[in-house]
Design a protein around this motif. Structure first.
Motif, short mmCIF file in Angstrom:
data_model
loop_
_atom_site.label_atom_id
_atom_site.label_comp_id
_atom_site.label_asym_id
_atom_site.label_seq_id
_atom_site.Cartn_x
_atom_site.Cartn_y
_atom_site.Cartn_z
N GLU A 66 29.19 -32.67 -14.64
CA GLU A 66 29.27 -33.17 -16.02
C GLU A 66 27.93 -33.83 -16.38
O GLU A 66 27.28 -34.43 -15.53
CB GLU A 66 30.39 -34.21 -16.14
CG GLU A 66 31.80 -33.64 -15.92
CD GLU A 66 32.19 -32.62 -16.97
OE1 GLU A 66 31.77 -32.77 -18.14
OE2 GLU A 66 32.88 -31.63 -16.63
N GLU A 67 27.59 -33.75 -17.66
CA GLU A 67 26.28 -34.27 -18.08
C GLU A 67 26.17 -35.79 -17.94
O GLU A 67 25.11 -36.33 -17.68
CB GLU A 67 26.00 -33.88 -19.54
CG GLU A 67 25.64 -32.40 -19.66
CD GLU A 67 25.44 -31.96 -21.10
OE1 GLU A 67 25.61 -32.79 -22.01
OE2 GLU A 67 25.14 -30.78 -21.29
N GLU A 68 27.34 -36.47 -18.12
CA GLU A 68 27.29 -37.94 -18.07
C GLU A 68 27.47 -38.49 -16.65
O GLU A 68 27.34 -39.69 -16.43
CB GLU A 68 28.34 -38.56 -19.02
CG GLU A 68 29.77 -38.21 -18.71
CD GLU A 68 30.18 -36.88 -19.36
OE1 GLU A 68 31.36 -36.57 -19.28
OE2 GLU A 68 29.33 -36.18 -19.94
N GLU A 69 27.69 -37.63 -15.71
CA GLU A 69 27.91 -38.09 -14.33
C GLU A 69 26.61 -38.66 -13.74
O GLU A 69 25.53 -38.13 -13.96
CB GLU A 69 28.41 -36.94 -13.46
CG GLU A 69 28.91 -37.42 -12.12
CD GLU A 69 29.91 -36.45 -11.49
OE1 GLU A 69 30.31 -35.49 -12.16
OE2 GLU A 69 30.26 -36.69 -10.31
N ARG B 74 16.84 -34.78 -16.12
CA ARG B 74 17.00 -35.30 -17.50
C ARG B 74 16.73 -34.19 -18.51
O ARG B 74 17.37 -34.11 -19.54
CB ARG B 74 16.04 -36.47 -17.73
CG ARG B 74 16.56 -37.79 -17.15
CD ARG B 74 15.80 -38.98 -17.72
NE ARG B 74 14.42 -38.99 -17.32
CZ ARG B 74 13.99 -39.49 -16.17
NH1 ARG B 74 14.84 -40.03 -15.31
NH2 ARG B 74 12.71 -39.46 -15.86
N ASP C 17 19.67 -32.18 -19.46
CA ASP C 17 20.69 -32.94 -20.19
C ASP C 17 21.57 -33.83 -19.32
O ASP C 17 22.66 -34.23 -19.75
CB ASP C 17 21.58 -31.99 -21.03
CG ASP C 17 20.76 -31.27 -22.07
OD1 ASP C 17 19.76 -31.87 -22.54
OD2 ASP C 17 21.07 -30.11 -22.39
N HIS C 18 21.11 -34.12 -18.10
CA HIS C 18 21.84 -35.10 -17.31
C HIS C 18 21.35 -36.48 -17.78
O HIS C 18 20.19 -36.83 -17.60
CB HIS C 18 21.53 -34.91 -15.80
CG HIS C 18 22.09 -33.63 -15.27
ND1 HIS C 18 23.44 -33.42 -15.08
CD2 HIS C 18 21.49 -32.47 -14.90
CE1 HIS C 18 23.64 -32.19 -14.63
NE2 HIS C 18 22.46 -31.58 -14.52
N GLU C 19 22.28 -37.18 -18.41
CA GLU C 19 21.87 -38.42 -19.09
C GLU C 19 21.75 -39.60 -18.12
O GLU C 19 20.98 -40.53 -18.36
CB GLU C 19 22.89 -38.79 -20.19
CG GLU C 19 22.99 -37.73 -21.27
CD GLU C 19 24.31 -37.78 -22.01
OE1 GLU C 19 25.12 -38.68 -21.71
OE2 GLU C 19 24.50 -36.91 -22.86
N ASN C 20 22.50 -39.54 -17.05
CA ASN C 20 22.59 -40.71 -16.17
C ASN C 20 21.94 -40.41 -14.81
O ASN C 20 22.63 -40.08 -13.83
CB ASN C 20 24.08 -41.05 -16.01
CG ASN C 20 24.27 -42.50 -15.65
OD1 ASN C 20 23.29 -43.25 -15.57
ND2 ASN C 20 25.50 -42.90 -15.43
#
Lengths: 160, 387
Positions: B337-340, B362, B365-368
């Motif tokens: 997941e992107e927010e993981e 990043r 789109d991996h935000e975290n």
């Protein structure tokens, strides 16, 4: 027995042996520089894998070092400023040998990156090879005097 | 009385004849004087020839005249004619033949200098040479070994031949003419010598100018030679020993060539690593990271090359080397997941693998994405598990 040692001494200090070493080392360095010049990014990875130089200097070394090898190789083969070129190659070989020694002692599992990025993991044989080349450079430094282009200057001076 | 008168008449007649003869002689002398006056005004052979022919023909009262001067050295022919036309230019060969025949027909066959001799050449000889003249009197004259010529006079105006005293006058005129001609030849010789001298002088001036220029050039070459010698000597001093300047030049040349080639190469590298100019990723300490990993709230990524990962890595870490990022990401992190939270570690003195992989994550789109502070060493110092 004495004759044998004298013969050995004569052979080992021969300028023609130094010439053979000179051509060999010059050729090796020219050959080694070719792949590195064409694949700078891979060579920079090889330099980084030694973990010896700061990360900001890796790219710069990857760009400049192969050209220094090529220039020294050409100077060595043509016999122009061969003393200085031998000294430069000797310095480079010393640095390579020290780097390989450190990597082996620290047990870093990398290829030496001497000729291309796709190589067997380096071993003590790699170090031995570099030391032999270094010894050849020392021999060239002290005994080389045959077929040097810039030794033609005295003839030129006489003509003038 | 009568015989005395007859004697007187005879004496008178004789006196008249003598008077006529004297008049003629005076006239001849006058013409000779005129000739000298006329000839003295010129120093050119052509003009002398023309003047001589004009005055002499007038003195002798003839209607045709021909005068020739031949230079044996240059084979030069100069003629003057009056009262007739020449068939064409007289060639040197024709003149020599004419002179030879004239010499054969001369009275005393002499080639002495300044001599004049009468000639009686058959008209066909002149006709053969292209001179259509009915010669009634002729002379051949020799000035010196080099110059000689002939003079021919046609019939008088009354149609007869000149009288003996007129032939003598021709001799006298010719003798006088020879003197002037000789002077003219001398003058021409002097002039030729003078011209030659002027020409030589000009050549000498040119040669001096060339020599001066050559001297400057030689001086320039001398300077160049000295410079080359000193350069070669300096080079010689460098041969056979290590020179720091050479080492510096090798470094400089390698740098210039390397940078230029790298600039032009399609696979060019930045001179300094791009991670140097990017903002650092958010760090996370090993304790917090361990806690998150244990609770399954984070994924751990080892960014180092595969060989280093294989040697030692944090237990449970996924190896995503930057060199193989795209393919490994697709295979191992594609379903994430992107927010993981992704915790990246792995850096050496020579390469910030963790920062590079964190940046690329990043970009995907991996935000975290966080970087493990202290990396593997910090993890090991806390005695956390590695494999």
């Amino acid at each position: 027995m004495m004759q044998f040692w004298e013969l050995m001494k004569k052979v080992l200090t021969s300028k023609y042996l130094a010439l053979a070493f000179r051509l060999y080392i010059g050729g090796i360095f020219i050959y080694a520089s070719m792949n590195k010049i064409n694949y700078t990014a891979e060579f920079s990875e090889s330099i980084a894998s030694y973990q010896l130089v700061p990360y900001w200097s890796v790219n710069l070394l990857a760009i400049v070092m192969p050209w220094a090898e090529l220039i020294c190789g050409i100077l060595l083969i043509t016999g122009i400023r061969s003393k200085s070129a031998t000294a430069a190659l000797g310095i480079m070989l010393t640095i390579f040998s020290v780097a390989i020694s450190f990597s082996l002692l620290r047990d870093i599992p990398i290829g030496c990156g001497c000729f291309s990025s796709v190589e067997e993991t380096m071993s003590w044989t790699t170090l031995l090879r570099d030391v032999v080349w270094l010894a050849m450079s020392v021999h060239i430094y002290f005994f080389d005097s045959a077929l040097q282009l810039d030794r033609g200057f005295p003839i030129l001076l006489k003509d003038i | 009385m009568e015989p005395a008168i007859a004697d007187l008449h005879e004496a008178l007649s004789s006196a008249r004849k003598i008077q006529e003869e004297l008049d003629r002689r005076v006239f001849h002398l006058q013409t000779l004087s005129d000739l000298n006056s006329e000839l003295s005004t010129s120093i050119r052979t052509e003009e002398l020839l023309q003047s001589f022919l004009l005055v002499t023909m007038g003195a002798l009262g003839v209607s045709q005249g021909f005068a020739l001067v031949y230079d044996r050295e240059t084979r030069g022919v100069r003629t003057a004619v009056r009262g007739l036309e020449l068939a064409g230019e007289l060639s040197a060969d024709a003149v020599e033949r004419l002179l030879y025949k004239s010499f054969e027909a001369s009275e005393n066959r002499s080639l002495a200098a300044m001599s004049v001799t009468a000639i009686t050449v058959p008209p066909e000889v002149f006709a053969e040479a292209g001179i259509q003249i009915e010669a009634k009197a002729g002379v051949m004259y020799v000035i010196d070994q080099r110059s000689l010529g002939i003079i021919l006079m046609g019939p008088t105006i009354t149609g007869g031949a000149p009288r003996p005293e007129e032939k003598e006058l021709l001799f006298a005129h010719t003798a006088s003419f020879m003197v002037f001609l000789k002077n003219a030849r001398s003058f021409e010789t002097i002039q030729a010598l003078n011209d030659d001298l002027v020409r030589r002088n000009e050549e000498l001036r040119r040669t001096i100018a060339e020599l001066t220029e050559a001297k400057h050039t030689i001086a320039m070459f001398e300077v160049a030679r000295a410079r080359i010698r000193s350069l070669v000597q300096r080079e010689l001093q460098h041969v056979g020993r290590v020179n720091l300047l050479d080492l510096g030049l090798i470094c400089l040349l390698a740098t210039v060539l390397g940078v230029l080639f790298n600039f032009a190469s399609p696979q060019s590298l930045t001179l300094l690593p791009e991670t140097l100019f990017r903002p650092s990723s958010t760090p996370i300490d090993a304790v917090a990271a361990k806690s998150l990993l244990d609770s399954g709230k984070a994924v751990l990524v080892d960014a180092r090359p595969q060989e280093l990962y294989a040697q030692k890595h944090i237990k449970g870490a996924i190896n995503v080397p930057s060199a193989l990022f795209d393919i490994v990401h697709m295979m191992k992190l594609g379903n994430l997941e992107e927010e993981e939270l992704i915790i990246v570690y792995g850096r050496t003195i020579s390469k910030l693998y963790d920062e590079e992989v964190a940046y690329r994550l990043r970009q995907r789109d991996h935000e975290n994405v966080k970087v493990l502070a202290g990396g593997l060493r910090a993890w090991e110092s806390l005695s956390y598990q590695v494999e």
